[in-house]
Structure formats: structure tokens, C-alpha cells
Design a protein around this motif. Structure first.
Motif, PDB file in Angstrom:
ATOM      1  N   GLN A 212       3.668   5.495  -5.897  1.00 55.41           N
ATOM      2  CA  GLN A 212       3.441   5.481  -7.346  1.00 55.41           C
ATOM      3  C   GLN A 212       2.377   6.499  -7.740  1.00 55.41           C
ATOM      4  O   GLN A 212       2.523   7.212  -8.739  1.00 55.41           O
ATOM      5  N   GLU A 213       1.315   6.575  -6.954  1.00 55.47           N
ATOM      6  CA  GLU A 213       0.240   7.524  -7.258  1.00 55.47           C
ATOM      7  C   GLU A 213       0.710   8.971  -7.148  1.00 55.47           C
ATOM      8  O   GLU A 213       0.190   9.858  -7.834  1.00 55.47           O
ATOM      9  N   GLN A 214       1.705   9.196  -6.293  1.00 59.40           N
ATOM     10  CA  GLN A 214       2.264  10.539  -6.136  1.00 59.40           C
ATOM     11  C   GLN A 214       3.352  10.834  -7.167  1.00 59.40           C
ATOM     12  O   GLN A 214       3.932  11.922  -7.170  1.00 59.40           O
TER      13      GLN A 214
ATOM     14  N   ARG B  47       0.830  -1.206   0.000  1.00 59.77           N
ATOM     15  CA  ARG B  47       0.000   0.000   0.000  1.00 59.77           C
ATOM     16  C   ARG B  47       0.865   1.257   0.000  1.00 59.77           C
ATOM     17  O   ARG B  47       0.531   2.253  -0.649  1.00 59.77           O
ATOM     18  N   TRP B  48       1.978   1.210   0.736  1.00 63.91           N
ATOM     19  CA  TRP B  48       2.869   2.376   0.761  1.00 63.91           C
ATOM     20  C   TRP B  48       3.505   2.589  -0.611  1.00 63.91           C
ATOM     21  O   TRP B  48       3.592   3.718  -1.101  1.00 63.91           O
TER      22      TRP B  48
ATOM     23  N   THR C 104       2.232   1.697  -3.438  1.00 61.11           N
ATOM     24  CA  THR C 104       1.163   2.195  -4.313  1.00 61.11           C
ATOM     25  C   THR C 104       0.970   3.693  -4.142  1.00 61.11           C
ATOM     26  O   THR C 104       0.807   4.434  -5.130  1.00 61.11           O
ATOM     27  N   ARG C 105       0.988   4.172  -2.899  1.00 60.16           N
ATOM     28  CA  ARG C 105       0.837   5.613  -2.667  1.00 60.16           C
ATOM     29  C   ARG C 105       1.989   6.393  -3.299  1.00 60.16           C
ATOM     30  O   ARG C 105       1.779   7.463  -3.881  1.00 60.16           O
TER      31      ARG C 105
END
Length: 224
Positions: free
Chosen positions: A162-164, A156-157, A159-160
Motif C-alpha cells: 500500500q505504501e508503494q 506488514r507485507w 502495508t508495504r
């Protein structure tokens, strides 16, 4: 590296310790705590296979018949011991990884340092978990749940990040997190259980470099 509370198996020969009703009296809680403490001593000394309930009860200073008021089996009290250790290991890691205003490298560094410290302090039980999960399918299930908790939170970290736009978007977050978790877990086991001699800070810095370079965080860090 962070992790949530690890789910325990709730079916089979033994239930998860948190599913059994916790004693409501102070005396009952003290007795249960004494059993868990005594079990840790006996398991660390004798190993899982050679540990006996009578030895656990004796170490705790209670009659062996009273053991069954609190735990159904040797396996169940071992789960209680491991759950206590798990909580003690995970909280410092989570705190280290969540420090605000720290750089990405410093957060990774602090969480790995906390993980290795916790593993070293509990190496006797990590050896025990390896032994138990190799011969008992339900302990293998518990270990898988524990490992998966680490992987999922790290995923999850990632993924965050990557989204940023900070981490390599082409990497599969779960597989990448799984590789990272397997790396540090096996490294810790080799050093603190099997006796491979490596400097703790060298291990931490190597892991930081692998995380930063694999996720391509170095460029993002330079731009922050």
C-alpha cells in the motif's frame, strides 16, 4: 504468505519447549530428539487424548521415568513436536515469498504452493492441533499465537504494498491478511485432514487470483 517464528505460551500448566534448558551433552540431545520423534509417531497413531507417556517412552526406546528429565507432561512434548513441524513448514514458505526479482503473482504462488505442501506433509499433526486446541485452552492460545504470526507478517507485507502504491489503500491490512490466512488454512484442513478432494495447483491458482484481485495488484503488476 510468510510467517515469523511462532511465540509459544510461557505460563500455565506447561512451559514452552524453548524455555526448558536444552541438554548440553550429545547423549542428552539425542535422548530428547528421540522423545520428540517418538511422540510424533504416537500422537499421529493414537491421537492426543489416547496417547500415553509410556507409549512415547517405549517408542523412543527409553525408560518412562527418564521422560520427566526432558519434558514435564504430554502437553509439553506435543508442543515440542508442533514447534519442530512449525519451523519445518514456515521456512520454505518464507524462502518462496522472498525471491528477488519475481513478480508479485509468482511470489504469492510460490508461497502458497510451499504452504500447501508443508500442510499436506504434516496433516496428521494439523489434525492433532485441531483436536488439542478444541479441548485445552492453553493449546488454543498456542494456536492463536501461531495463526496471528501468519496474519501479522502478511499484514506488514500488504502495508508495504500500500505504501508503494501497489495495493488498494482502502483495505485494512490486518483484517485482509486475517481473511487470507483463514481462507488458506481452512482450505488446507478441509482437503488434507477431512479428505475434500481438490487439485493442489487449482487451489494455488485460485488463491493467487483472490490475492491479486482483492488487493488490486493486477494493475500494478501490469505497470511494473
Amino acid at each position: 504468505m510468510t510467517a515469523d517464528r511462532t511465540p509459544l505460551p510461557t505460563s500455565g500448566r506447561f512451559a514452552a519447549p524453548q524455555d526448558r534448558e536444552i541438554p548440553t551433552t550429545s547423549r542428552g540431545r539425542r535422548t530428547r530428539e528421540a522423545l520428540v520423534k517418538g511422540a510424533r509417531t504416537v500422537f499421529a497413531r493414537d491421537g492426543f487424548l489416547d496417547s500415553r507417556l509410556v507409549d512415547i517412552a517405549t517408542e523412543a526406546g527409553i525408560a518412562v521415568g527418564s521422560f520427566y528429565t526432558y519434558f514435564a507432561s504430554k502437553e509439553e512434548v506435543l508442543l515440542a513436536v508442533l514447534e519442530n513441524v512449525n519451523e519445518g513448514m514456515l521456512h520454505p514458505v518464507m524462502e518462496a515469498a522472498s525471491v528477488e526479482h519475481a513478480s508479485l503473482a509468482d511470489r504469492i504462488r510460490a508461497s502458497h504452493r510451499a504452504f500447501l505442501h508443508g500442510y499436506r506433509e504434516n496433516a496428521d499433526l494439523m489434525r492433532l492441533l485441531e483436536q488439542a486446541s478444541a479441548i485445552d485452552p492453553e493449546f488454543a492460545q498456542w494456536r492463536l499465537a501461531r495463526d496471528t504470526a501468519f496474519v501479522e507478517v502478511n499484514a506488514r507485507w500488504i502495508t508495504r504494498l500500500q505504501e508503494q502504491g501497489l495495493a488498494d489503500a482502502e483495505l485494512d491490512p490486518w483484517l485482509t491478511a486475517g481473511a487470507f490466512s483463514a481462507m488458506i488454512g481452512r482450505l488446507a484442513y478441509s482437503c488434507y485432514v477431512l479428505g475434500l478432494r481438490r487439485d493442489d495447483e487449482d487451489m494455488v491458482e485460485t488463491c493467487v487470483r483472490i490475492w491479486m484481485r482483492t488487493l488490486r495488484l493486477e494493475d500494478a503488476e501490469a505497470q511494473r
